[in-house]
Design an enzyme around this catalytic site. Structure first.
Site, short mmCIF file in Angstrom:
data_model
loop_
_atom_site.label_atom_id
_atom_site.label_comp_id
_atom_site.label_asym_id
_atom_site.label_seq_id
_atom_site.Cartn_x
_atom_site.Cartn_y
_atom_site.Cartn_z
N LYS A 79 -4.78 -4.61 -24.32
CA LYS A 79 -5.72 -5.26 -23.40
C LYS A 79 -7.16 -4.93 -23.80
O LYS A 79 -7.45 -3.82 -24.24
CB LYS A 79 -5.43 -4.78 -21.97
N SER A 160 -4.77 -8.42 -13.70
CA SER A 160 -5.74 -8.83 -14.70
C SER A 160 -5.25 -8.70 -16.14
O SER A 160 -5.95 -9.08 -17.07
CB SER A 160 -7.01 -7.99 -14.54
N SER A 184 -2.37 -4.75 -11.63
CA SER A 184 -2.78 -5.59 -12.75
C SER A 184 -1.82 -5.62 -13.92
O SER A 184 -1.97 -6.45 -14.81
CB SER A 184 -4.17 -5.17 -13.25
#
Length: 507
Positions: A79, A160, A184
């Site tokens: 990420k 996210s 997330s």
């Protein structure tokens, strides 16, 4: 479909060891597929030269019969809020668009030491403030399970950490690293039909993870099976001198029992009644009930429990989130950190213009709200009260996990992860960020408030052909039992995370 994508990480590395497959071949195919599936927008930045070099080094180790670990040669995505040495780390925001870290986050350095092949950086909501991966400066991420990726009726990947979840679900890598502050990692895992693990707070180092909410942020793991999550967790978990919040004791690697070796008659499952909430779809409720029945029929004790402060948790989470965001985002002033505006008429003007240009509206709103809540006149009424209620929420979990009476005590909590299947982008984007998170984070953020481990596992497809998932939670540092039960459920439901007609979407 690439046959090896159906394999577990252990099967993949075994094929490397016997020469059936090579890390270089798997890496090349992953890079090729990532380009062919660019429409997903899962990756914001591939690092092909680095990946090929890592794959070649891995291949040489296998030829010498000296693999670094059970992750040697395994393709993993990172990420874009984890620092990666000499590779841009932007948090999908203009504020950090030009930031190139001179060091690796601990998670990344441990993966490199384990011999993993890091393919690149994945998409996310700006500074991880979202539940859909829809407001990145690189554009939204699409869900591979969407009926049509080319039209306007595609589904969100969740957030996210939507980029990592989308990449794992599409078979572009064997695992992805995400972050989890209020769900997330588990939210996109649920929508994309993969496993998403939020470890106990402090089990995995946060060093090099660009902070959102320091007291809740946890590196998360996404993979296509529980066993694969365990392989990654074993490589990255443990104390870290660079993060004072990590555990002090050495981490003992998890070894899950065989599915048939788990005695469910010794396991007590709790069903929190407060999670049967407004907005819970009939299909998710049906899935929840069927899995509870499945566990009970196999000998587990299943009982309803109460977590009385659950209704307040989403409001408390929102207050604490915004307060910590206001503090963490203060460093981005255009001088020490972040985007620098051209207007240098005064220091104040430079600060204001740099932040106005660097942050999107979602980030600005949270900063403004957080600063308002932290004003002297509001501090006691909002921030301190929220901290007190957060303690009560954590105590709710303690009461069910550590009740004096065995009859009242449970080992595992079983809940929904998300309230529905993945929504259409056009429907999701019509809501405000506040409303999006209020719905998406309801079932997931309490685990972050309490610091306990949680895992989302896919169970079945909805009538629309989209994944439906459930969440398991347990007491702190009880990942061994949590993931053992999760793997047992996984074996019973036999969900295929790659059953989304990938060949048609690659053509």
């Amino acid at each position: 479909m690439r046959r090896h994508l159906q394999w577990s990480i252990k099967q993949l590395t075994s094929s490397y060891a016997d020469g059936q497959l090579s890390p270089r071949r798997v890496t090349e195919q992953a890079l090729e597929d990532s380009v062919n599936l660019k429409t997903l927008n899962a990756f914001v930045r591939l690092t092909p030269e680095e990946a090929r070099q890592q794959a070649q080094q891995s291949e040489q180790r296998y030829q010498k019969k000296q693999p670094s670990s059970g992750l040697d040669g395994v393709t993993i995505a990172i990420k874009d809020n984890f620092c990666t040495e000499n590779v841009h780390t932007t948090c999908a925001s203009r504020m950090l668009q030009d930031f190139v870290p001179p060091y690796d986050a601990t998670v990344c350095s441990r993966l490199r030491q384990a011999g993993a092949v890091l393919l690149g950086k994945t998409n996310m909501d700006q500074f991880a403030m979202g539940a859909g991966t829809v407001d990145s400066i690189y554009g939204p991420t699409k869900n591979i399970w969407s009926e049509d990726l080319t039209q306007n009726n595609w589904r969100i990947a969740g957030g996210s950490s939507g980029g990592s979840a989308s990449a794992v679900a599409a078979g572009l890598c064997f695992a992805g690293i995400g972050s989890d502050t209020g769900g997330s990692t588990r939210n996109p895992a649920s929508y994309c039909g993969v496993v998403g693990l939020k470890p106990t707070y402090g089990l995995v180092s946060r060093h090099g993870l660009i902070p959102l909410v320091n007291s809740m942020d946890v590196p998360g793991i996404l993979a296509r099976s529980v066993s694969d999550c365990v392989e990654v967790l074993n490589a990255v978990a443990g104390p870290d001198g660079k993060d004072s919040t990590t555990i002090r004791q050495p981490f003992t690697k998890l070894q899950l029992p065989e599915v048939d070796g788990l005695d469910l008659q010794t396991v007590r499952i709790g069903i929190p009644k407060e999670y049967h909430c407004n907005g819970l779809s009939a299909e998710v409720l049906e899935t929840w009930t069927k899995v509870a029945d499945l566990l009970e029929c196999a000998g587990a004790s299943v009982q309803q429990v109460s977590l009385p402060n659950t209704a307040a948790s989403i409001f408390v989470y929102s207050i604490l989130n915004q307060c910590e965001v206001a503090s963490n985002m203060a460093r981005y002033d255009g001088i020490e950190f972040g985007h620098r505006a051209a207007d240098e008429r005064s220091t104040e003007q430079l600060y204001a213009q740099s932040r106005a240009e660097g942050f999107n509206d979602v980030v600005k709103t949270r900063i403004l709200t957080g600063n308002f809540l932290l004003l002297r006149k509001n501090y006691d009424h909002y921030f301190e009260k929220a901290l007190r209620v957060r303690r009560l929420i954590a105590e709710d979990f303690l009461k069910v996990f550590e009740a004096p009476s065995k009859e009242d005590r449970v080992d595992i909590l079983l809940t929904p992860t998300t309230l529905t299947e993945a929504p259409l982008y056009k429907d999701f984007s019509s809501l405000s960020n506040r409303d999006q998170c209020a719905v998406q984070d309801f079932c997931t953020q309490p685990a972050n408030m309490a610091g306990i481990p949680a895992v989302s596992i896919p169970i079945r497809l909805s009538r629309s052909g989209l994944p439906l998932s459930l969440q398991l939670m347990s007491r702190s540092l009880n990942e061994q039992l949590l993931l053992s039960v999760a793997r047992w459920i996984e074996a019973q439901v036999a969900f295929d995370s790659l059953d989304h007609r990938l060949e048609q979407k690659l053509s």
